[in-house]
Design a protein around this motif. Structure first.
Motif, mmCIF file in Angstrom:
data_model
loop_
_atom_site.group_PDB
_atom_site.id
_atom_site.type_symbol
_atom_site.label_atom_id
_atom_site.label_comp_id
_atom_site.label_asym_id
_atom_site.label_seq_id
_atom_site.Cartn_x
_atom_site.Cartn_y
_atom_site.Cartn_z
ATOM 1 N N ALA A 4 0.828 -1.212 0.000
ATOM 2 C CA ALA A 4 0.000 0.000 0.000
ATOM 3 C C ALA A 4 0.864 1.263 0.000
ATOM 4 C CB ALA A 4 -0.939 -0.002 1.200
ATOM 5 N N GLU A 5 1.960 1.233 0.727
ATOM 6 C CA GLU A 5 2.864 2.383 0.745
ATOM 7 C C GLU A 5 3.501 2.591 -0.631
ATOM 8 O OE1 GLU A 5 4.879 2.573 5.056
ATOM 9 O OE2 GLU A 5 4.943 0.567 4.129
ATOM 10 N N ALA A 6 3.858 1.490 -1.288
ATOM 11 C CA ALA A 6 4.437 1.573 -2.627
ATOM 12 C C ALA A 6 3.422 2.127 -3.619
ATOM 13 C CB ALA A 6 4.920 0.198 -3.078
ATOM 14 N N LEU A 7 2.164 1.756 -3.462
ATOM 15 C CA LEU A 7 1.116 2.273 -4.340
ATOM 16 C C LEU A 7 0.945 3.780 -4.140
ATOM 17 C CD1 LEU A 7 -1.456 -0.625 -3.944
ATOM 18 C CD2 LEU A 7 -0.083 -0.100 -5.982
ATOM 19 N N ALA A 8 1.051 4.230 -2.904
ATOM 20 C CA ALA A 8 0.963 5.664 -2.627
ATOM 21 C C ALA A 8 2.164 6.394 -3.234
ATOM 22 C CB ALA A 8 0.879 5.913 -1.122
ATOM 23 N N GLU A 9 3.343 5.791 -3.135
ATOM 24 C CA GLU A 9 4.542 6.388 -3.742
ATOM 25 C C GLU A 9 4.413 6.444 -5.256
ATOM 26 O OE1 GLU A 9 8.459 5.038 -2.717
ATOM 27 O OE2 GLU A 9 7.972 5.009 -0.567
ATOM 28 N N THR A 64 5.133 -8.136 -7.092
ATOM 29 C CA THR A 64 4.434 -8.481 -5.851
ATOM 30 C C THR A 64 3.009 -8.925 -6.150
ATOM 31 O OG1 THR A 64 5.779 -6.865 -4.640
ATOM 32 C CG2 THR A 64 3.769 -7.635 -3.574
ATOM 33 N N ASN A 65 2.296 -8.155 -6.962
ATOM 34 C CA ASN A 65 0.908 -8.485 -7.289
ATOM 35 C C ASN A 65 0.777 -9.860 -7.935
ATOM 36 O OD1 ASN A 65 0.010 -6.033 -6.327
ATOM 37 N ND2 ASN A 65 -0.226 -5.100 -8.338
ATOM 38 N N ALA A 66 1.757 -10.243 -8.740
ATOM 39 C CA ALA A 66 1.693 -11.520 -9.452
ATOM 40 C C ALA A 66 1.968 -12.712 -8.546
ATOM 41 C CB ALA A 66 2.677 -11.512 -10.614
ATOM 42 N N THR A 67 2.613 -12.491 -7.408
ATOM 43 C CA THR A 67 2.978 -13.617 -6.542
ATOM 44 C C THR A 67 2.107 -13.749 -5.300
ATOM 45 O OG1 THR A 67 4.633 -12.292 -5.392
ATOM 46 C CG2 THR A 67 5.383 -13.565 -7.291
ATOM 47 N N VAL A 68 1.392 -12.700 -4.931
ATOM 48 C CA VAL A 68 0.588 -12.731 -3.706
ATOM 49 C C VAL A 68 -0.715 -13.478 -3.962
ATOM 50 C CG1 VAL A 68 -0.703 -11.311 -2.068
ATOM 51 C CG2 VAL A 68 1.580 -10.623 -2.783
ATOM 52 N N GLU A 69 -0.966 -14.517 -3.185
ATOM 53 C CA GLU A 69 -2.193 -15.307 -3.304
ATOM 54 C C GLU A 69 -3.313 -14.662 -2.496
ATOM 55 O OE1 GLU A 69 -3.078 -17.935 -5.175
ATOM 56 O OE2 GLU A 69 -1.121 -17.815 -6.149
ATOM 57 N N MET A 70 -4.511 -14.688 -3.082
ATOM 58 C CA MET A 70 -5.682 -14.072 -2.445
ATOM 59 C C MET A 70 -6.769 -15.112 -2.189
ATOM 60 S SD MET A 70 -5.580 -10.480 -2.474
ATOM 61 C CE MET A 70 -7.291 -10.049 -2.705
ATOM 62 N N GLY A 71 -6.409 -16.386 -2.079
ATOM 63 C CA GLY A 71 -7.401 -17.423 -1.847
ATOM 64 C C GLY A 71 -8.245 -17.653 -3.083
ATOM 65 N N PRO A 72 -9.579 -17.612 -2.938
ATOM 66 C CA PRO A 72 -10.452 -17.896 -4.082
ATOM 67 C C PRO A 72 -10.344 -16.847 -5.195
ATOM 68 C CG PRO A 72 -11.751 -17.178 -2.190
ATOM 69 C CD PRO A 72 -10.337 -17.349 -1.716
ATOM 70 N N ASP A 73 -9.809 -15.674 -4.894
ATOM 71 C CA ASP A 73 -9.634 -14.634 -5.905
ATOM 72 C C ASP A 73 -8.413 -14.886 -6.784
ATOM 73 O OD1 ASP A 73 -11.859 -13.012 -5.174
ATOM 74 O OD2 ASP A 73 -10.710 -12.188 -3.506
ATOM 75 N N GLY A 74 -7.612 -15.898 -6.473
ATOM 76 C CA GLY A 74 -6.375 -16.154 -7.210
ATOM 77 C C GLY A 74 -5.274 -15.254 -6.682
ATOM 78 N N ASP A 142 -12.742 -4.962 -3.747
ATOM 79 C CA ASP A 142 -11.852 -3.844 -3.435
ATOM 80 C C ASP A 142 -11.388 -3.893 -1.981
ATOM 81 O OD1 ASP A 142 -10.525 -1.518 -4.481
ATOM 82 O OD2 ASP A 142 -11.830 -0.335 -3.183
ATOM 83 N N VAL A 143 -12.282 -4.243 -1.072
ATOM 84 C CA VAL A 143 -11.900 -4.351 0.346
ATOM 85 C C VAL A 143 -10.851 -5.446 0.528
ATOM 86 C CG1 VAL A 143 -12.745 -5.098 2.620
ATOM 87 C CG2 VAL A 143 -13.994 -3.371 1.331
ATOM 88 N N ARG A 144 -11.036 -6.582 -0.141
ATOM 89 C CA ARG A 144 -10.043 -7.665 -0.030
ATOM 90 C C ARG A 144 -8.694 -7.218 -0.599
ATOM 91 N NH1 ARG A 144 -14.633 -10.690 -1.549
ATOM 92 N NH2 ARG A 144 -13.902 -10.983 -3.686
ATOM 93 N N ILE A 145 -8.726 -6.484 -1.707
ATOM 94 C CA ILE A 145 -7.483 -5.984 -2.305
ATOM 95 C C ILE A 145 -6.797 -4.997 -1.360
ATOM 96 C CG2 ILE A 145 -6.561 -4.517 -4.159
ATOM 97 C CD1 ILE A 145 -8.704 -5.818 -6.006
ATOM 98 N N GLN A 146 -7.558 -4.053 -0.827
ATOM 99 C CA GLN A 146 -6.985 -3.050 0.077
ATOM 100 C C GLN A 146 -6.393 -3.697 1.329
ATOM 101 O OE1 GLN A 146 -6.504 0.029 -0.878
ATOM 102 N NE2 GLN A 146 -7.583 -0.416 -2.773
ATOM 103 N N ARG A 147 -7.115 -4.671 1.869
ATOM 104 C CA ARG A 147 -6.614 -5.374 3.058
ATOM 105 C C ARG A 147 -5.280 -6.030 2.753
ATOM 106 N NH1 ARG A 147 -10.387 -9.286 3.811
ATOM 107 N NH2 ARG A 147 -11.808 -7.724 4.637
ATOM 108 N N LYS A 148 -5.206 -6.711 1.611
ATOM 109 C CA LYS A 148 -3.975 -7.407 1.233
ATOM 110 C C LYS A 148 -2.845 -6.403 0.992
ATOM 111 C CE LYS A 148 -3.772 -11.389 0.781
ATOM 112 N NZ LYS A 148 -3.342 -12.470 1.677
ATOM 113 N N TRP A 150 -2.172 -3.795 2.585
ATOM 114 C CA TRP A 150 -1.582 -3.384 3.859
ATOM 115 C C TRP A 150 -0.944 -4.556 4.605
ATOM 116 C CZ3 TRP A 150 -0.105 1.236 4.901
ATOM 117 C CH2 TRP A 150 -0.746 2.314 4.294
ATOM 118 N N GLU A 151 -1.195 -5.776 4.161
ATOM 119 C CA GLU A 151 -0.625 -6.955 4.825
ATOM 120 C C GLU A 151 0.689 -7.406 4.170
ATOM 121 O OE1 GLU A 151 -4.928 -8.973 6.029
ATOM 122 O OE2 GLU A 151 -3.701 -9.893 4.464
ATOM 123 N N VAL A 152 0.844 -7.145 2.892
ATOM 124 C CA VAL A 152 1.936 -7.711 2.108
ATOM 125 C C VAL A 152 3.109 -6.743 1.989
ATOM 126 C CG1 VAL A 152 2.530 -8.489 -0.220
ATOM 127 C CG2 VAL A 152 0.373 -9.152 0.791
#
Length: 156
Positions: A4-9, A64-74, A142-148, A150-152
């Motif tokens: 999330a910080e990288a996205l803000a940058e 990062t986006n290509a390697t982070v798993e989101m469960g049923p969202d892929g 969007d909520v699942r994406i935003q949560r991830k 800030w976690e990753v």
């Protein structure tokens, strides 16, 4: 650094590039006998540096986006693609409902009984319900994406 910080940058760097572009264009020519308010060559060089930083940041974000798993969202990339398509789908369904309802058709209503009546080719209430369901799904993804985000941690 969190994703999330990288996205803000990235957003800030993109804004900075646009500001620098405007300043370069504004100082690229000047009238004889005058001096430009800023050195266009220096601004152009600074723009290049910001763009190099932006490119490296985008590469890390994409990796990062290509390697982070989101469960049923892929992967996170899959979830972003899903959200983008949901937004487009919502836009199309909303536009169809508006057109079928005659929204924005000023002056196209019947003034006399002898004029032709405009009929809807689509079920407006069903389209509105579908648009509402799509909007809800967009918010949930969007909520699942935003949560991830800030976690990753951002990958190198």
């Amino acid at each position: 650094m969190k994703l999330a910080e990288a996205l803000a940058e990235r957003a800030e760097a993109t804004r900075r590039v646009e500001q620098l572009r405007t300043r370069v264009v504004g100082n690229a020519r000047y009238q004889e006998g005058e001096t430009p308010s800023e050195d266009a060559a220096q601004l152009l060089a600074e723009t290049g540096e910001v763009l190099d930083t932006l490119e490296a940041l985008i590469r890390r974000i994409n990796r990062t986006n290509a390697t982070v798993e989101m469960g049923p969202d892929g992967t996170l990339t899959d979830a972003l693609a899903r959200r983008d398509v949901l937004r487009l789908r919502h836009s199309v369904v909303t536009a169809a409902a508006d057109a079928a309802a005659g929204t924005g058709d000023r002056g196209h209503g019947r003034q006399l009984r002898s004029e032709l009546l405009m009929l809807s080719a689509l079920p407006v209430p069903e389209l509105r319900a579908r648009a509402d369901a799509l909007a809800k799904e967009i918010r949930e993804v969007d909520v699942r994406i935003q949560r991830k985000n800030w976690e990753v941690d951002l990958l190198e």
